[in-house]
Motif scaffolding. Structure first.
Motif, PDB file in Angstrom:
ATOM      1  N   ALA A  23      19.313  -5.112  69.754  1.00  0.00           N
ATOM      2  CA  ALA A  23      19.997  -5.275  71.030  1.00  0.00           C
ATOM      3  C   ALA A  23      21.351  -4.584  71.038  1.00  0.00           C
ATOM      4  CB  ALA A  23      20.173  -6.758  71.334  1.00  0.00           C
ATOM      5  N   GLN A  24      21.867  -4.351  69.845  1.00  0.00           N
ATOM      6  CA  GLN A  24      23.227  -3.792  69.801  1.00  0.00           C
ATOM      7  C   GLN A  24      23.228  -2.277  69.633  1.00  0.00           C
ATOM      8  OE1 GLN A  24      24.525  -5.860  66.414  1.00  0.00           O
ATOM      9  NE2 GLN A  24      25.289  -7.635  67.536  1.00  0.00           N
TER      10      GLN A  24
ATOM     11  N   ASP B  64      23.381   0.102  71.449  1.00  0.00           N
ATOM     12  CA  ASP B  64      24.303   0.928  72.214  1.00  0.00           C
ATOM     13  C   ASP B  64      25.753   0.749  71.755  1.00  0.00           C
ATOM     14  OD1 ASP B  64      24.302  -1.663  73.060  1.00  0.00           O
ATOM     15  OD2 ASP B  64      25.072  -1.136  75.049  1.00  0.00           O
ATOM     16  N   LEU B  65      25.929  -0.089  70.780  1.00  0.00           N
ATOM     17  CA  LEU B  65      27.310  -0.333  70.349  1.00  0.00           C
ATOM     18  C   LEU B  65      27.407  -0.274  68.835  1.00  0.00           C
ATOM     19  CD1 LEU B  65      29.925  -0.938  71.820  1.00  0.00           C
ATOM     20  CD2 LEU B  65      29.594  -3.342  71.299  1.00  0.00           C
TER      21      LEU B  65
ATOM     22  N   VAL C  17      31.058   3.631  69.091  1.00  0.00           N
ATOM     23  CA  VAL C  17      32.427   3.113  69.227  1.00  0.00           C
ATOM     24  C   VAL C  17      33.433   4.200  68.886  1.00  0.00           C
ATOM     25  CG1 VAL C  17      34.128   1.556  68.230  1.00  0.00           C
ATOM     26  CG2 VAL C  17      31.892   0.693  68.892  1.00  0.00           C
TER      27      VAL C  17
ATOM     28  N   ARG D 219      33.538   6.807  71.610  1.00  0.00           N
ATOM     29  CA  ARG D 219      34.293   6.391  72.798  1.00  0.00           C
ATOM     30  C   ARG D 219      35.788   6.303  72.509  1.00  0.00           C
ATOM     31  NH1 ARG D 219      29.928   1.956  74.928  1.00  0.00           N
ATOM     32  NH2 ARG D 219      28.260   3.485  74.925  1.00  0.00           N
ATOM     33  N   ALA D 220      36.093   5.860  71.306  1.00  0.00           N
ATOM     34  CA  ALA D 220      37.502   5.760  70.943  1.00  0.00           C
ATOM     35  C   ALA D 220      38.157   7.132  70.974  1.00  0.00           C
ATOM     36  CB  ALA D 220      37.651   5.139  69.559  1.00  0.00           C
TER      37      ALA D 220
ATOM     38  N   GLY E  88      41.162   8.406  73.187  1.00  0.00           N
ATOM     39  CA  GLY E  88      42.346   9.008  72.580  1.00  0.00           C
ATOM     40  C   GLY E  88      42.752  10.276  73.300  1.00  0.00           C
TER      41      GLY E  88
ATOM     42  N   ALA F  86      44.251   9.188  76.436  1.00  0.00           N
ATOM     43  CA  ALA F  86      45.508   8.462  76.262  1.00  0.00           C
ATOM     44  C   ALA F  86      46.653   9.399  75.937  1.00  0.00           C
ATOM     45  CB  ALA F  86      45.370   7.414  75.153  1.00  0.00           C
ATOM     46  N   GLY F  87      46.341  10.512  75.238  1.00  0.00           N
ATOM     47  CA  GLY F  87      47.396  11.429  74.818  1.00  0.00           C
ATOM     48  C   GLY F  87      48.270  11.916  75.958  1.00  0.00           C
TER      49      GLY F  87
END
Lengths: 476, 303
Positions: A2-3, A5-6, A11, A14-15, A19, A22-23
């Motif tokens: 079930a996980q 996609d994560l 992760v 996406r991070a 970033g 955010a820069g």
């Protein structure tokens, strides 16, 4: 699953995307390092009414923001000056801070347009003075210089200063920097050693070389120098040239005139100094020593002469043996044809104090300078830190250490023949990097006098041709 | 239930990302902007000068000289450090020939590990000050030792002589870094099955053959990482050199980082200094990518 996609990978992906977004966002949010042009508003300065007691028109209750370099002189002398200021203006609040790295502390405040009112711009973290002046960051000090002295009746502040003080802080005829400590540059030796051996300090170049020869025969190295900062040796070379050819030699160097470094006087001086290299009169290993190491070798009696300014005695305090009795002397004369007498020595004001152009309490900053330059303030400084100040006669009646006493005497003997140069203030890079490197090669014996001067001239030409350096000229 | 994970993840990820963005990405981005100006760093005044700073750099012999020194470091530092690191790690882990069939390090290897790793625990500035004293031509440890051994002819001025200063600094860089790679390579060697080394020993392979034919291929991934790290280090070198020589004598140990620092904090040419920084950013990036590409090999599966 079930996980699925994560998992770790998504992760991270996406991070990373976050970033990237955010820069720039953070860049927009933060105020840019370049600063904001509107923040440096010059209105809103504290101004009071001028009067006989208050010639600069200081606002009596305006706060005063003072930043002191916490180095060789410490900060106590400054606190004493601030206390004097508070005595005159009891309602003023004086904010005192003492820092080691002036540039890191103050650069952002200069850019921001919120500098302190009074800065002691000194130490390894000194902000480039030519740069400060070129960027209009400093207040012009003529109101201070033309104000009456605080406690010398009938004289303006300008008239109480030792010769050369105002000039050392002037750029194109305008004074932006108050250099407060007076420094004598010359050749240092131990009077104890000389007395014990029956030697006398040589007044002519031939005597100097003869003495070097005698010293070497006894197993003593005549010279050492601050090998990792070889520019210390440029001082006696240029001094010798000025004494040989007159103050014109220094003027040409300061004004970046073509061929200034390869003038006849400079050639004569370099040829003369080459002899201590050629005849191996320099302590072995000197090029690999830094200033502390070489000066300590000298204090230990492993070498007889060293070139330095009058801070040497203070700097070496911890390692100088009892009764060493160091003294400073001018460079020997090349011959009877010298334009200046043997006693002529390089003296200059150092230890810069400035009032930023955008200081809120600009008048207060100058007023604090006026207090420093009073006879009382200057005597207090000399007593506290064992250094001469630029106030004429302020050292009278104060017991000074041996080396400093010799410096006072050398200055008096030199009188109106004293000289100085300022290219190192105008163009830091020329002395600290280019002439420095050339001196290192020359005094290690890897270049001839002609190559040495050519390297210095190349550096000067490089600065002269570089439009990003603001150029200054002086007339005398 | 699944959606409940995102707030938690964001709560953990956003603060560090924001900090990273503000303190790392944003200054980087700004330096690209500043590199296009003549900003002098003491007032808010500046003008855009386009690519003038980059053009100036092309003609700046001192920058070229510094870059050349960096390139020498780039070649020599990884090569020497990795070679020495591999040699020492081999001796410590599989170099022993005392036992009959077990593969061990030389006698006293535990002690040597501590000694090699010790410099790693010192800060760069302490290493710099320490070695500046060791190289002191008059009272330094190195020359004193050489003189004590009667090798007076080998005693040099070290940091005061352009012929030796660069090599003296390079030696310190290797000394300061090799300990870490000894441990890194040692750890990697532990994961190599013992029987491979035993088989090699039975076949009569010398230590050198074992190192070149077995250890290096099996440790290739680790060596590659080491190479990239050391390459980045070689393109910097600022801190140690700033403490030991400040780029002297006669610019013989100058590196680009020191040029940048001097232009910014010495001569207050922040626009120009930023341009140098931008160029170094791309040089470092290309070197990293290039060394990862060039050292790519088939991975050897151990099991």
């Amino acid at each position: 699953m079930a996980q699925s996609d994560l998992n770790r990978r998504t992760v991270l992906r996406r991070a990373a995307a976050a970033g990237i977004l955010a820069g720039p966002a953070a860049g927009l949010l933060s105020s840019c390092a370049l600063g904001d042009d509107t923040s440096g508003d010059t209105s809103g300065k504290y101004e009071g009414t001028k009067s006989d007691k208050n010639p600069l028109g200081v606002k009596e209750d305006a706060p005063l923001d003072v930043v002191i370099f916490n180095g060789g002189f410490g900060e106590d002398y400054a606190k004493a000056h601030e206390a004097m200021y508070k005595e005159t203006y009891p309602k003023a609040e004086v904010k005192h801070s003492a820092v080691v790295e002036i540039n890191k502390e103050l650069q952002p405040r200069f850019v921001d347009g919120t500098p302190p009112d009074f800065v002691n711009n000194s130490g390894a973290g000194q902000i480039d003075q030519g740069g400060l002046v070129a960027q209009g960051a400093l207040a012009e000090l003529s109101p201070l210089l033309d104000a009456p002295s605080l406690d010398v009746p009938g004289k303006t502040v300008r008239e109480t200063l030792l010769p050369g003080t105002v000039e050392s802080g002037s750029f194109d005829g305008k004074t932006y920097i108050l250099n407060y400590a007076y420094t004598v540059y010359g050749i240092w030796y131990s009077t104890k050693l000389f007395t014990a051996k029956g030697w006398e300090y040589p007044k002519t170049w031939d005597d100097h070389i003869a003495l070097c020869k005698k010293m070497k025969a006894t197993g003593l190295a005549p010279w050492t120098y601050q090998g990792k900062h070889p520019r210390y040796m440029s001082w006696p070379v240029i001094s010798t040239a000025i004494k040989f050819g007159g103050p014109q030699v220094a003027l040409a160097i300061d004004n970046l005139e073509p061929g200034a470094w390869t003038s006849d006087a400079m050639k004569a001086a370099a040829d003369a100094w080459y002899q201590i290299v050629k005849d191996k009169y320099i302590l072995e290993g000197s090029p690999g020593l830094d200033h502390k190491q070489s000066q300590t070798e000298w204090c230990k009696g492993n070498a007889a002469f060293i070139s330095c300014g009058s801070w040497l005695e203070n700097e070496q305090k911890a390692v100088t043996p009892e009764g060493f009795n160091m003294a400073v002397a001018p460079t020997p004369s090349l011959g009877s044809g010298d334009k200046l007498p043997f006693t002529a020595i390089r003296g200059t004001a150092g230890e810069p104090f400035v009032v930023p152009a955008k200081a809120k309490n600009e008048r207060g900053g100058m007023e604090l300078m006026r207090h420093m330059l009073s006879m009382k303030g200057a005597k207090d400084f000399t007593g506290k830190v064992s250094s001469l100040s630029v106030v004429s006669g302020a050292a009278d009646g104060i017991t000074l250490p041996f080396g400093l006493t010799s410096a006072v005497k050398a200055l008096a003997d030199s009188g109106s023949n004293g000289f100085n140069w300022v290219y190192n203030v105008y163009y830091r890079k020329l002395e600290r990097e280019l002439v420095d490197a050339a001196c290192g090669e020359f005094f290690s014996g890897r270049t001839t006098p002609a190559e040495f001067l050519a390297a210095c001239q190349k550096g000067a030409d490089l600065i002269a041709a570089d439009t990003t350096f603001k150029k200054y000229k002086r007339n005398a | 239930m699944r959606h409940g994970k995102y707030p938690l993840l964001l709560a953990f990820l956003l603060p560090p990302l924001a900090l990273y963005g503000y303190f790392v990405v944003s200054p980087y981005a700004q330096s690209f902007l500043i590199a296009m100006t003549n900003w002098q760093g003491l007032s808010p005044a500046y003008e855009f000068v386009g690519f003038d700073n980059f053009k100036r750099m092309m003609g700046d012999e001192y920058v070229w000289n510094a870059l050349l020194n960096n390139l020498w470091l780039l070649v020599l530092l990884p090569l020497l450090t990795i070679a020495l690191g591999l040699f020492l790690a081999t001796m410590l882990n599989v170099g022993g020939r005392g036992g009959r069939s077990t593969v061990t390090g030389v006698r006293g290897s535990a002690l040597y590990k501590v000694i090699y790793f010790a410099p790693q625990m010192l800060s760069v500035s302490i290493v710099g000050v320490l070695w500046a004293e060791v190289y002191n031509p008059r009272s330094g440890l190195l020359n004193s030792a050489l003189r004590a051994l009667g090798l007076d002819g080998l005693a040099k001025v070290w940091l005061g002589d352009p012929a030796y200063a660069f090599w003296a600094v390079l030696a310190v860089m290797v000394w300061a870094n090799v300990g870490f790679y000894v441990v890194l390579f040692g750890a990697a060697m532990q994961s190599v099955p013992r029987d491979i080394y035993e088989a090699a020993a039975l076949d009569g392979a010398s230590r050198l053959t074992t190192l070149v034919r077995i250890t290096v291929p099996l440790l290739w991934d680790t060596i590659q990482v080491a190479w990239v790290y050391l390459a980045i280090l070689a393109l910097d070198g600022f801190a140690l050199i700033h403490v030991m020589t400040r780029g002297g004598p006669n610019f013989s140990t100058d590196v680009v980082g020191l040029r940048l620092y001097t232009e910014a904090f010495g001569d207050y040419k922040w626009g120009y200094a930023s341009a140098i920084g931008v160029v170094m950013f791309f040089v470092t990036l290309s070197v990293t990518v290039l060394s990862l590409r060039l050292t790519r090999r088939e991975r050897i599966e151990l099991s």
